[in-house]
Design a protein around this motif. Structure first.
Motif, PDB file in Angstrom:
ATOM      1  N   GLY A   1       0.690  -1.174  -0.084  1.00 30.62           N
ATOM      2  CA  GLY A   1       0.143  -0.058  -0.080  1.00 30.62           C
ATOM      3  C   GLY A   1       0.794   1.222   0.142  1.00 30.62           C
ATOM      4  N   LYS A   2       1.982   1.224  -0.711  1.00 33.74           N
ATOM      5  CA  LYS A   2       3.114   2.192  -0.636  1.00 33.74           C
ATOM      6  C   LYS A   2       2.986   2.838  -1.911  1.00 33.74           C
ATOM      7  CE  LYS A   2       5.545   0.622   3.465  1.00 33.74           C
ATOM      8  NZ  LYS A   2       6.671   0.457   4.022  1.00 33.74           N
ATOM      9  N   LEU A   3       3.732   4.092  -2.226  1.00 30.82           N
ATOM     10  CA  LEU A   3       4.059   4.898  -3.373  1.00 30.82           C
ATOM     11  C   LEU A   3       5.022   4.262  -4.347  1.00 30.82           C
ATOM     12  CD1 LEU A   3       3.971   8.533  -2.512  1.00 30.82           C
ATOM     13  CD2 LEU A   3       2.449   7.417  -4.173  1.00 30.82           C
ATOM     14  N   PHE A   4       4.865   3.955  -5.725  1.00 26.09           N
ATOM     15  CA  PHE A   4       5.972   3.408  -6.461  1.00 26.09           C
ATOM     16  C   PHE A   4       5.971   4.658  -7.388  1.00 26.09           C
ATOM     17  CE2 PHE A   4       7.264   1.617 -10.220  1.00 26.09           C
ATOM     18  CZ  PHE A   4       8.346   0.871  -9.935  1.00 26.09           C
ATOM     19  N   GLY A   5       7.118   5.255  -7.599  1.00 26.36           N
ATOM     20  CA  GLY A   5       7.564   6.288  -8.748  1.00 26.36           C
ATOM     21  C   GLY A   5       8.610   5.533  -9.346  1.00 26.36           C
ATOM     22  N   ILE A   6       8.738   6.343 -10.866  1.00 20.10           N
ATOM     23  CA  ILE A   6       9.766   5.598 -11.548  1.00 20.10           C
ATOM     24  C   ILE A   6      10.145   6.880 -12.721  1.00 20.10           C
ATOM     25  CG2 ILE A   6       8.035   4.846 -13.238  1.00 20.10           C
ATOM     26  CD1 ILE A   6      10.323   2.613 -13.940  1.00 20.10           C
ATOM     27  N   HIS A   7      11.293   6.950 -12.754  1.00 20.36           N
ATOM     28  CA  HIS A   7      11.784   7.858 -14.044  1.00 20.36           C
ATOM     29  C   HIS A   7      11.406   7.224 -15.321  1.00 20.36           C
ATOM     30  CE1 HIS A   7      14.712   8.720 -10.714  1.00 20.36           C
ATOM     31  NE2 HIS A   7      14.824   9.981 -11.228  1.00 20.36           N
ATOM     32  N   ALA A   8      10.986   8.154 -16.326  1.00 24.86           N
ATOM     33  CA  ALA A   8      10.772   7.665 -17.526  1.00 24.86           C
ATOM     34  C   ALA A   8      10.724   8.809 -18.644  1.00 24.86           C
ATOM     35  CB  ALA A   8       9.194   7.180 -17.492  1.00 24.86           C
ATOM     36  N   GLY A   9      11.370   8.479 -19.737  1.00 22.13           N
ATOM     37  CA  GLY A   9      11.174   9.565 -20.834  1.00 22.13           C
ATOM     38  C   GLY A   9      12.285  10.776 -20.597  1.00 22.13           C
ATOM     39  N   GLU A  10      13.415  10.387 -19.804  1.00 17.57           N
ATOM     40  CA  GLU A  10      14.272  11.415 -19.637  1.00 17.57           C
ATOM     41  C   GLU A  10      15.370  11.508 -20.520  1.00 17.57           C
ATOM     42  OE1 GLU A  10      17.049  13.184 -15.898  1.00 17.57           O
ATOM     43  OE2 GLU A  10      16.499  10.933 -15.874  1.00 17.57           O
ATOM     44  N   ARG A  11      16.027  10.608 -21.185  1.00 22.38           N
ATOM     45  CA  ARG A  11      17.004  10.306 -22.208  1.00 22.38           C
ATOM     46  C   ARG A  11      16.325  10.409 -23.491  1.00 22.38           C
ATOM     47  NH1 ARG A  11      18.610   7.300 -18.101  1.00 22.38           N
ATOM     48  NH2 ARG A  11      20.442   7.183 -17.378  1.00 22.38           N
ATOM     49  N   ASP A  12      15.178   9.423 -23.547  1.00 22.54           N
ATOM     50  CA  ASP A  12      14.586   9.450 -24.852  1.00 22.54           C
ATOM     51  C   ASP A  12      13.378   8.704 -24.578  1.00 22.54           C
ATOM     52  OD1 ASP A  12      14.997   6.537 -24.607  1.00 22.54           O
ATOM     53  OD2 ASP A  12      17.010   6.827 -25.366  1.00 22.54           O
ATOM     54  N   ALA A  13      12.629   8.102 -25.380  1.00 25.63           N
ATOM     55  CA  ALA A  13      11.347   7.478 -25.283  1.00 25.63           C
ATOM     56  C   ALA A  13      11.169   6.328 -25.178  1.00 25.63           C
ATOM     57  CB  ALA A  13      10.373   7.919 -26.481  1.00 25.63           C
ATOM     58  N   HIS A  14      12.421   5.526 -25.180  1.00 26.54           N
ATOM     59  CA  HIS A  14      12.456   4.003 -25.149  1.00 26.54           C
ATOM     60  C   HIS A  14      11.838   3.371 -23.847  1.00 26.54           C
ATOM     61  CE1 HIS A  14      14.472   4.376 -28.923  1.00 26.54           C
ATOM     62  NE2 HIS A  14      15.286   4.546 -28.433  1.00 26.54           N
ATOM     63  N   ASP A  15      12.023   4.053 -22.757  1.00 32.33           N
ATOM     64  CA  ASP A  15      11.765   3.503 -21.589  1.00 32.33           C
ATOM     65  C   ASP A  15      10.214   3.848 -20.870  1.00 32.33           C
ATOM     66  OD1 ASP A  15      12.260   5.953 -20.583  1.00 32.33           O
ATOM     67  OD2 ASP A  15      13.618   5.544 -19.046  1.00 32.33           O
ATOM     68  N   ILE A  16       9.533   4.869 -21.867  1.00 31.64           N
ATOM     69  CA  ILE A  16       8.305   4.989 -21.407  1.00 31.64           C
ATOM     70  C   ILE A  16       7.167   3.962 -21.286  1.00 31.64           C
ATOM     71  CG2 ILE A  16       6.317   6.740 -21.866  1.00 31.64           C
ATOM     72  CD1 ILE A  16       8.297   8.607 -23.075  1.00 31.64           C
ATOM     73  N   ASN A  17       7.004   3.434 -22.371  1.00 30.26           N
ATOM     74  CA  ASN A  17       5.956   2.194 -22.410  1.00 30.26           C
ATOM     75  C   ASN A  17       6.286   1.079 -21.114  1.00 30.26           C
ATOM     76  OD1 ASN A  17       4.096   2.974 -24.294  1.00 30.26           O
ATOM     77  ND2 ASN A  17       5.202   2.113 -26.080  1.00 30.26           N
ATOM     78  N   PRO A  18       7.561   0.643 -21.023  1.00 26.61           N
ATOM     79  CA  PRO A  18       7.890  -0.352 -19.935  1.00 26.61           C
ATOM     80  C   PRO A  18       7.339   0.447 -18.638  1.00 26.61           C
ATOM     81  CG  PRO A  18       9.707  -0.185 -21.413  1.00 26.61           C
ATOM     82  CD  PRO A  18       8.755   0.690 -21.878  1.00 26.61           C
ATOM     83  N   ALA A  19       7.672   1.723 -18.350  1.00 26.78           N
ATOM     84  CA  ALA A  19       7.406   2.338 -17.339  1.00 26.78           C
ATOM     85  C   ALA A  19       6.004   2.263 -17.035  1.00 26.78           C
ATOM     86  CB  ALA A  19       8.107   3.633 -17.156  1.00 26.78           C
ATOM     87  N   LEU A  20       5.194   2.763 -17.940  1.00 26.19           N
ATOM     88  CA  LEU A  20       3.705   2.674 -17.998  1.00 26.19           C
ATOM     89  C   LEU A  20       3.086   1.414 -17.736  1.00 26.19           C
ATOM     90  CD1 LEU A  20       2.798   5.159 -20.694  1.00 26.19           C
ATOM     91  CD2 LEU A  20       2.440   5.647 -18.453  1.00 26.19           C
ATOM     92  N   ASP A  21       3.730   0.444 -18.398  1.00 25.25           N
ATOM     93  CA  ASP A  21       3.182  -1.080 -18.165  1.00 25.25           C
ATOM     94  C   ASP A  21       3.249  -1.342 -16.547  1.00 25.25           C
ATOM     95  OD1 ASP A  21       3.066  -1.154 -20.868  1.00 25.25           O
ATOM     96  OD2 ASP A  21       4.724  -2.396 -21.132  1.00 25.25           O
ATOM     97  N   LEU A  22       4.178  -0.682 -15.739  1.00 22.27           N
ATOM     98  CA  LEU A  22       3.887  -1.014 -14.418  1.00 22.27           C
ATOM     99  C   LEU A  22       3.106  -0.219 -13.478  1.00 22.27           C
ATOM    100  CD1 LEU A  22       8.022  -0.556 -13.787  1.00 22.27           C
ATOM    101  CD2 LEU A  22       6.705  -2.748 -13.724  1.00 22.27           C
TER     102      LEU A  22
END
Length: 337
Positions: A171-192
């Protein structure tokens, strides 16, 4: 306790002449009344993304790329943190927290390196301070379990599904960096299905659609993104689709000043002053489920009082715009946390 002057009331920050009444730490009334006070009363800030550990190395690594500066496990920041003693890290973080407090920040969402030890270090640094830290442990499940959640580096750096599930079960917060360098890690981050994303400098149309559908909040850090050379987040496009909050990111790269972050964002992006002030207050508070960030009855009375008669603020015509684009530490009269 009463605070008199121009009150920036509610989610729209409507300027009202009068007073705010705080009893036992809770706002019990906002009363319209004539007053001689030139003070400006607004909710204290919530800094929605910090890395305070690298307070030990301000302005280190000039000219290095983002990966060279902060990429785990051997970016410059991580090497400097490993080399610093606990006492050095506690002292440096304590000073950054004090500076944030002086500038009217009530809380920060801290991505805390160093596993369990890192969580302990910031708790030591918080001793004697009024500012609150929502601590997101990193690197291990143990760090998440003793913190307020987990702050992931990015989907390109590791597999976070197991930690995401464990954080949700707790029941805790989960945050993740995404789309900082480029777009490649945005979909995997959203999938989480995280509770929030950080940066989102490079979203593509598909990502913007997914953000709108999921309504996952986003924390932007424009000053940091320019320092590291990755670009500028499309703040207007993001704000059209979801809740956006402001963070100052690494102390190594930028001062943890919400005044500077607001001014920069307001002058850089096509967003109104009221929108930027929401990004610096209630949007970050909502993200972390904090009961402040607005001046309204029932909220905690965490307030920032500016002297509206300083040489900097005297004569302003638009109070909200002045708070966002002009005000600074020298205008602070009182911080009530």
């Amino acid at each position: 306790m009463q605070f008199e002057g121009t009150v920036l009331r509610g989610r729209d920050f409507e300027p009202v002449e009068g007073r705010v009444v705080v009893e036992d730490g809770i706002i019990t009334a906002i009363e319209e009344a004539d007053t001689d006070s030139t003070d400006i009363i607004l909710p204290a800030f919530v800094n929605a993304h910090t890395h305070l550990g690298d307070s030990i190395a301000k302005e280190a690594g000039g000219g290095l790329s983002l990966d060279e500066l902060v990429a785990p496990p051997d970016g410059l920041k991580h090497r400097l943190l490993r080399a610093a003693s606990t006492e050095e890290k506690v002292a440096a973080m304590h000073r950054s927290l004090r500076l944030m407090e002086q500038g009217g920040t009530a809380a920060c969402l801290e991505f805390r390196e160093g596993g369990v030890d890192g969580v302990d270090v910031i708790r030591q640094a918080l001793d004697g301070r009024d500012i609150e830290a929502v601590i997101l442990g990193r690197e291990t499940a143990d760090a998440m379990e003793i913190a307020d959640g987990f702050g992931a580096s990015g989907a390109r750096d590791a597999e976070f599904a197991t930690l995401r599930n464990a954080t949700a079960e707790a029941g805790k917060l989960f945050g993740i960096h995404a789309g900082e360098r480029d777009a490649h890690d945005i979909n995997p981050a959203l999938d989480l299905e995280p509770d929030f994303l950080v940066h989102m400098v490079h979203p593509e149309p598909l990502h913007l659609e997914r953000v709108a559908d999921s309504e996952i909040p986003i924390v932007v850090c424009p000053r940091s993104n320019l320092v590291t050379g990755v670009g500028v987040p499309p703040v207007r496009e993001l704000a059209n689709r979801t809740k956006v909050a402001l963070g100052t990111d690494n102390v190594m790269l930028n001062s943890p000043s919400m005044f500077r972050e607001m001014e920069f964002t307001s002058k850089l992006a096509d967003v109104s002053a009221a929108e930027v002030l929401r990004m610096a207050t209630i949007n970050g508070a909502d993200l972390a489920d904090l009961n402040y960030g607005l001046i309204e009855e029932g909220r905690e009375g965490k307030l920032l009082v500016l002297d509206g008669d300083t040489d900097n603020l005297a004569g302003v015509q638009d109070v909200v715009r002045a708070v966002v684009r002009r005000a600074g530490l020298s205008d602070v009269k009182d911080v009530h946390l």
